[in-house]
Design an enzyme around this catalytic site. Structure first.
Site, PDB file in Angstrom:
ATOM      1  N   LYS A 133       0.841  -1.211   0.000  1.00  0.00           N
ATOM      2  CA  LYS A 133       0.000   0.000   0.000  1.00  0.00           C
ATOM      3  C   LYS A 133       0.869   1.251   0.000  1.00  0.00           C
ATOM      4  O   LYS A 133       0.522   2.271  -0.621  1.00  0.00           O
ATOM      5  CB  LYS A 133      -0.929  -0.001   1.212  1.00  0.00           C
ATOM      6  CG  LYS A 133      -1.824   1.226   1.311  1.00  0.00           C
ATOM      7  CD  LYS A 133      -2.787   1.132   2.475  1.00  0.00           C
ATOM      8  CE  LYS A 133      -3.662   2.392   2.547  1.00  0.00           C
ATOM      9  NZ  LYS A 133      -4.695   2.300   3.607  1.00  0.00           N
TER      10      LYS A 133
ATOM     11  N   HIS B 105      -9.200 -31.354 -32.963  1.00  0.00           N
ATOM     12  CA  HIS B 105     -10.009 -30.173 -32.652  1.00  0.00           C
ATOM     13  C   HIS B 105     -10.975 -30.435 -31.488  1.00  0.00           C
ATOM     14  O   HIS B 105     -12.158 -30.099 -31.535  1.00  0.00           O
ATOM     15  CB  HIS B 105     -10.769 -29.692 -33.889  1.00  0.00           C
ATOM     16  CG  HIS B 105      -9.868 -29.384 -35.050  1.00  0.00           C
ATOM     17  ND1 HIS B 105      -8.849 -28.457 -34.977  1.00  0.00           N
ATOM     18  CD2 HIS B 105      -9.808 -29.915 -36.293  1.00  0.00           C
ATOM     19  CE1 HIS B 105      -8.209 -28.413 -36.141  1.00  0.00           C
ATOM     20  NE2 HIS B 105      -8.765 -29.291 -36.946  1.00  0.00           N
TER      21      HIS B 105
END
Length: 507
Positions: A136, A270
Site C-alpha cells: 500500500k 479439434h
C-alpha cells in the site's frame, strides 16, 4: 537517517546474500525468529523485532510483528508533515524495505497425513499484513515477496534506480501473491460447491507462442494444488513446446481416456475424438482407434492408458501426429518414436482418480462454473422400451459408445462396433445431421453397429436413418414427448433402443 529493512521469511533461499547486500548499502536490518538466526549466523548484523517494538514474541510466534511500531513505520506517508511528526513523537523509525514470504500453507496441504491443526498453524497472519501494508505504501516502501527478485532489487538499490514504477510492480506482485494465499485458505475451509464468492487462483506454467491463431496472445496456467490427470503434471520426453491448441486437444484426450479401464487408445482432432478403441492389449486398441477414422487422425493427438510398447510404437510412427500421451514408453518404443523430430511425447500417470474438478468457462464479463460430466451409467441404470432387447455384445458396444459420445461436441452421434468407434458426427445444428455424418463415415460398417446419441430424439427421423443403414441398437437418454414415435420406428425395423435417463450435452 539510515534506511531500515525488515526481513522475515519462511523460505530462506538467497536471503543471506540479499541481507548482506542491503547491509553493504547502509541499511539497518531488523528480523524475527529463524530468519534472524540465519542472518546473524552469516555474520550480518541484525536487530530482533522485539527489541524494536519493546514487546516480546508470544503465543508460540503467532504474535511477532503485529505491533504499531512496525505498522506505523510501514504505513506512514513520508511527505505528510503530520505523519512525520507522529512518528517522531513516538520514536518510530520508518521501514524502507520489507522482505517477507509466507508460512508454507500450500506445501502443508500437499503433504500426506497432515492434521488440521498443522494446516491451521501454517496460515500466516503477520506476514500478509506486513506485505499488504508495504505494498500500500509502495511510493515509499519496497515490498519484496519473491526470492527471484532479490538480485534485480539489490542492483537497482546499488545503482540508485529503485524508482516508484519498480516498487509499484513489486506491490502488484505482493497483492497477487497474498490474493492467491487467501484463495487457497478459503478453498480449504469452504465445503460448498458453489459459494456466494467463487475465488480461484492459478500459477503461470509458461507463455505460449500464440493462442488459437497467431494474432492472439496466450499463456498456460495451472492450479496451485496438483490435479489428477492434468497436463501440468505431465513430463515432456521429446519434441518442441506445446501450443495453445495442443494443450486444448491434449486435455480433451485425457478427459476421454480417463473413462476407460481396459487398454484403450483415443485419437483427438479439434477437441473431438476421431477414433477410440478398446481391447485386451494396447496395440490392438490403437489399431481400432486408427481404423475408426484413418483420415482424420492425421495431425491429431493420441492418448493411451497403457505403456507404449514396440508394436504400438511402430504403428504410431507411421502416422503424422502432433502428440502422444501415455503413462510410459518402453526404451525401444521411445527410440522408434523419437526418430520423428516434430512429435511431442508426454508421460503422465493415468492411475489417478477420475477427473472431478469444476469446469470453468469464460463469458463476457464473467464465468460459468459447473461440475465435470462424470455421471456413470451401468446396466442397472438402463431401461429397454423396444420389443427387441440387446444381446450382451450389443450392450457392451452401447455402453462403449455412450462413454464416447459425452466427449463429442453436441449435437453428437457415435457409432461403435466391437469396442471401436466407426463413425462420429459432431457439433451439428440438428441431430439427424450429426447422424448422417456418422453413418456416412461408417459406411457398410454401420450394419450391426451400436449408435449413441448425446440427447433424446425429438423426432423419429434419426432412428429411421439409423435403421435403414443397418444399425442394430441405439442408446439415448429418452425423455422426448415423441419418444414413442422413435420406439415405434425401432420396432418397425427390429432395432433395439435403450434409454439411459441422462444426457451428455457438450457445448
Amino acid at each position: 537517517m539510515k534506511k531500515q529493512a525488515l526481513i522475515s521469511v519462511s523460505d530462506k533461499t538467497g536471503i543471506t546474500d540479499f541481507a548482506k547486500g542491503l547491509a553493504e548499502q547502509d541499511y539497518d536490518i531488523i528480523s524475527t525468529g529463524g530468519t534472524l538466526r540465519t542472518i546473524q549466523e552469516a555474520g550480518i548484523e541484525a536487530t530482533a523485532v522485539e527489541d524494536v517494538t519493546g514487546f516480546p514474541e508470544m503465543l508460540e510466534g503467532r504474535v511477532k510483528t503485529l505491533h504499531p511500531v512496525i505498522h506505523a513505520g510501514l504505513l506512514a506517508k513520508r511527505d505528510d508533515g503530520t505523519h512525520k511528526q507522529q512518528l517522531s513523537d513516538k520514536g518510530i523509525t520508518p521501514i524502507d524495505v520489507v522482505v517477507v514470504n509466507l508460512y508454507p500453507f500450500k506445501q502443508t496441504l500437499d503433504q500426506q497425513n497432515v492434521t488440521e491443526e498443522e494446516i491451521i498453524e501454517n496460515i500466516d497472519i503477520g506476514g500478509p499484513t506486513m506485505l499488504r501494508a508495504a505494498a500500500k505504501s509502495f511510493r515509499d516502501v519496497t515490498p519484496v515477496v519473491d526470492p527471484d527478485d532479490y538480485d534485480e532489487i539489490l542492483q537497482a538499490i546499488q545503482n540508485d534506480e529503485l524508482d516508484t514504477a519498480m516498487r509499484k510492480n513489486l506491490a502488484a506482485k505482493v497483492f497477487r501473491h497474498t490474493a492467491q494465499y487467501d484463495a487457497l485458505i478459503a478453498g480449504y475451509f469452504t465445503d460448498e460447491a458453489f459459494p456466494e464468492n467463487y475465488t480461484v487462483t492459478y500459477e503461470k506454467v509458461q507463455s505460449l507462442r500464440y493462442g488459437e491463431n497467431p494474432h492472439q496472445e496466450a499463456a498456460f496456467y495451472k492450479k496451485p494444488i496438483e490435479s489428477p490427470m492434468s497436463l501440468t503434471s505431465a513430463k515432456q520426453r521429446h519434441g518442441k513446446e506445446l501450443s495453445y491448441n495442443n494443450i486444448q486437444d491434449a486435455n480433451a484426450a485425457l478427459g476421454i481416456i480417463a473413462d476407460y479401464d481396459r487398454p484403450a487408445a483415443v485419437a483427438v482432432k479439434h477437441m473431438n475424438p476421431c477414433g477410440i478403441g478398446m481391447a485386451e492389449d494396447l496395440n490392438t486398441a490403437f489399431s481400432k482407434a486408427y481404423n475408426g477414422d484413418p483420415v482424420s487422425i492425421f495431425g491429431g493427438i493420441v492418448a493411451c492408458n497403457r505403456t507404449i510398447d514396440v508394436d504400438t510404437a511402430k504403428q504410431l510412427s507411421g502416422i503424422f501426429l502432433e502428440i502422444i500421451i501415455a503413462p510410459a514408453f518402453t526404451d525401444e518404443a521411445f527410440m522408434i518414436l523419437t526418430n520423428k523430430k516434430n512429435i511431442r511425447l508426454l508421460e503422465l500417470k493415468m492411475d489417478e482418480a477420475k477427473i472431478n474438478s469444476h469446469k470453468l468457462t469464460s463469458v463476457n464479463g464473467g464465468i460459468l462454473v459447473q461440475d465435470n460430466d462424470n455421471k456413470e451409467i451401468s446396466r442397472n441404470n438402463l431401461t429397454f422400451p423396444t420389443e427387441k432387447k440387446p444381446t450382451e455384445a450389443e450392450l457392451d458396444d452401447l455402453l462403449f459408445a455412450w462413454k464416447a459420445v459425452k466427449h463429442v461436441k453436441s449435437n453428437a452421434i457415435v457409432l461403435a462396433n466391437d469396442m471401436q468407434t466407426i463413425g462420429i458426427g459432431a457439433g451439428q445444428m440438428n441431430r439427424v445431421g450429426a447422424a448422417r455424418i456418422a453413418l456416412e463415415q461408417a459406411g457398410d460398417k454401420a450394419k450391426g453397429a451400436a449408435l449413441a446419441s448425446d440427447a433424446f430424439f425429438p423426432m423419429p427421423d434419426t432412428a429411421k436413418e439409423a435403421a435403414k443403414a443397418g444399425v442394430a441398437a441405439i442408446i439415448q437418454p429418452g425423455g422426448s414427448k415423441r419418444d414413442q414415435d422413435s420406439i415405434d420406428m425401432c420396432d418397425q425395423y427390429g432395432v433395439v433402443m435403450v434409454f439411459t435417463g441422462a444426457r451428455h450435452f457438450k457445448h
